[in-house]
Design an enzyme around this catalytic site. Structure first.
Site, PDB file in Angstrom:
ATOM      1  N   ASP A  52      -8.406 -10.723   4.646  1.00 40.19           N
ATOM      2  CA  ASP A  52      -7.281 -10.875   5.327  1.00 40.19           C
ATOM      3  C   ASP A  52      -6.130 -11.622   5.019  1.00 40.19           C
ATOM      4  O   ASP A  52      -6.209 -12.892   4.670  1.00 40.19           O
ATOM      5  CB  ASP A  52      -7.462 -11.367   6.848  1.00 40.19           C
ATOM      6  CG  ASP A  52      -6.475 -11.469   7.734  1.00 40.19           C
ATOM      7  OD1 ASP A  52      -6.171 -10.312   8.507  1.00 40.19           O
ATOM      8  OD2 ASP A  52      -5.624 -12.404   7.916  1.00 40.19           O
ATOM      9  N   TYR A  57       1.782 -15.389   3.011  1.00 35.18           N
ATOM     10  CA  TYR A  57       0.747 -16.322   2.682  1.00 35.18           C
ATOM     11  C   TYR A  57       0.706 -16.664   1.099  1.00 35.18           C
ATOM     12  O   TYR A  57      -0.004 -17.333   0.359  1.00 35.18           O
ATOM     13  CB  TYR A  57      -0.785 -15.936   2.807  1.00 35.18           C
ATOM     14  CG  TYR A  57      -1.150 -15.517   4.256  1.00 35.18           C
ATOM     15  CD1 TYR A  57      -0.435 -16.078   5.156  1.00 35.18           C
ATOM     16  CD2 TYR A  57      -2.397 -14.871   4.379  1.00 35.18           C
ATOM     17  CE1 TYR A  57      -0.541 -15.584   6.604  1.00 35.18           C
ATOM     18  CE2 TYR A  57      -2.935 -14.852   5.958  1.00 35.18           C
ATOM     19  CZ  TYR A  57      -1.828 -14.961   6.769  1.00 35.18           C
ATOM     20  OH  TYR A  57      -2.087 -14.956   7.988  1.00 35.18           O
ATOM     21  N   LYS A  82       0.094  -8.131   5.858  1.00 39.98           N
ATOM     22  CA  LYS A  82       0.900  -8.122   7.027  1.00 39.98           C
ATOM     23  C   LYS A  82       2.369  -8.119   6.779  1.00 39.98           C
ATOM     24  O   LYS A  82       2.778  -8.571   5.532  1.00 39.98           O
ATOM     25  CB  LYS A  82       0.753  -9.587   8.021  1.00 39.98           C
ATOM     26  CG  LYS A  82      -0.692  -9.541   8.289  1.00 39.98           C
ATOM     27  CD  LYS A  82      -0.899 -11.124   9.059  1.00 39.98           C
ATOM     28  CE  LYS A  82      -2.465 -11.048   9.317  1.00 39.98           C
ATOM     29  NZ  LYS A  82      -3.102 -12.162   8.022  1.00 39.98           N
ATOM     30  N   HIS A 113       3.566  -8.775  11.326  1.00 37.49           N
ATOM     31  CA  HIS A 113       2.787 -10.265  11.343  1.00 37.49           C
ATOM     32  C   HIS A 113       3.241 -11.051  12.786  1.00 37.49           C
ATOM     33  O   HIS A 113       2.435 -11.787  13.309  1.00 37.49           O
ATOM     34  CB  HIS A 113       3.544 -11.048   9.941  1.00 37.49           C
ATOM     35  CG  HIS A 113       2.497 -12.265   9.687  1.00 37.49           C
ATOM     36  ND1 HIS A 113       2.169 -12.670   8.493  1.00 37.49           N
ATOM     37  CD2 HIS A 113       1.689 -13.183  10.496  1.00 37.49           C
ATOM     38  CE1 HIS A 113       1.485 -13.544   8.566  1.00 37.49           C
ATOM     39  NE2 HIS A 113       1.050 -14.056   9.760  1.00 37.49           N
TER      40      HIS A 113
END
Ligand code: NAP
Length: 309
Positions: A52, A57, A82, A113
């Site tokens: 994930d 990120y 996302k 997201h």
């Protein structure tokens, strides 16, 4: 390999999703983000097949690099990314960026997201107003973003689309115009934030739920009731918490950069009905991850707007 790494749930697309995955939020620091390939690789080598990540990120490239280094065939993996809030006006461009970052031809799951839209700034995914609040772009509505994500699905660049951080309130509005039912909802969930109503709503609609911050951090991991149950099963508090999730039919994506803890997090077990009920009783609607700030907002949206109240 632990049986829990091969157990799957079926998405409403018919595709299987491994019930235990690895979360790869690394840090806000790009240098730290870039250093995450080795621990993603140890997880893949230990048997994780579900990863994930998210554009925001900064770990799409480390994920792609770890996949390449692992030699695991792409079709054996389930990879989620996302769409970030600052790309809502450029969704088709954004998915191409994500694919390029990861060096992949497709993602198994693409999540919106957040319901928020944030002003695009090439150098800053979290731009701020002078008062410190996130610079929102309210000219974009999440229903339009979803329509763009439906086009991404049609293009074959992703196998399924879903949501993150949505509530019953925001999903009701999204579903009023959606052509495609989301396959997944990813939200904060743990024994202190059981979200029973939301989980029942998703089950009724055929939307699979993934728990983020599934361990509840030390706040929940240090709960004395959880510790007592852990002693009974000769397990760790984290294993009790994650076993509780999977017993509820919820996918978990615990993050660990440490191989021993990565292994701990997939050695799960069946909790007795009685112990499940005891853990159910810990629910207190307490968020440990995305909590309201000094303005009472979560990333610029009130709890009411989010439908989190
Ligand atoms: N959609 C969203 O908005 C959203 C928000 C938050 C997170 N997520 C996703 O969900 C994933 C997991 O959430 P999270 O990282 O916030 O929370 P988490 O997985 O519940 O907790 C991660 C933290 O717990 C530690 N940890 C992991 N396993 C442990 C164990 N067995 N014993 C003790 N400590 C342990 C980790 O440290 P070590 O690395 O040192 O083990 C890390 O500090 C993220 O990585 C991300 O993929 C999504």
């Amino acid at each position: 390999m632990s049986e829990w790494l091969t157990k799957t749930l079926e998405l409403n697309t018919g595709a299987p999703v491994p019930i235990v995955g690895l979360g790869v939020f690394a840090s806000r620091d790009p240098v730290e983000q870039a250093k995450s390939t080795p621990w993603i690789l140890t997880a893949l080598q230990a048997g994780y097949r579900h990863i994930d990540t998210a554009w925001i990120y900064g770990t799409e490239k480390p994920v792609g690099d770890a996949i390449k280094a692992s030699g695991i065939p792409r079709e054996e993996l389930f990879v989620t990314t996302k769409l970030p809030w600052n790309h809502t006006k450029r969704v088709q461009w954004s998915i191409d960026q994500s694919l390029k970052n990861a060096g992949l031809d497709y993602f198994d799951l693409y999540l919106m997201h957040w319901p928020h839209s944030v002003v695009f700034d090439e150098n800053e995914p979290r731009p701020r107003n002078p008062d410190g609040q996130l610079k929102l772009d309210d000219s974009v509505d999440f229903t339009n973003t979803w329509a763009e994500m439906e086009k991404v699905l049609e293009s074959g660049k992703v196998k399924a689309i879903g949501l993150s951080n949505f509530s019953i309130k925001t999903m009701e509005r999204l579903l009023a115009t959606a052509k495609i039912m989301p396959a997944m909802l990813q939200v904060e969930m743990h024994p202190y934030l059981a979200q029973n109503e939301l989980l029942a709503y998703c089950k009724e609609k055929g939307i699979t739920v993934t728990a983020y911050a599934p361990t509840g951090y030390s706040t929940v991991r240090d709960d004395p009731t959880v510790a007592e149950i852990a002693r009974k099963y000769d397990a760790t508090p984290t294993q009790v918490i994650l076993s509780w999730h999977v017993a509820r039919g919820v996918v978990v994506v615990p993050k660990s950069a440490n191989l021993d803890r990565q292994k701990e997090n997939y050695r799960l077990f069946a909790l007795s009905e009685e112990d499940t009920k005891i853990i159910d009783g810990l629910d207190r609607n307490q968020r440990v991850c995305n909590k309201p700030d000094e303005f009472g907002n979560v990333w610029g949206w009130s709890m009411e707007r989010l439908g989190w109240d």
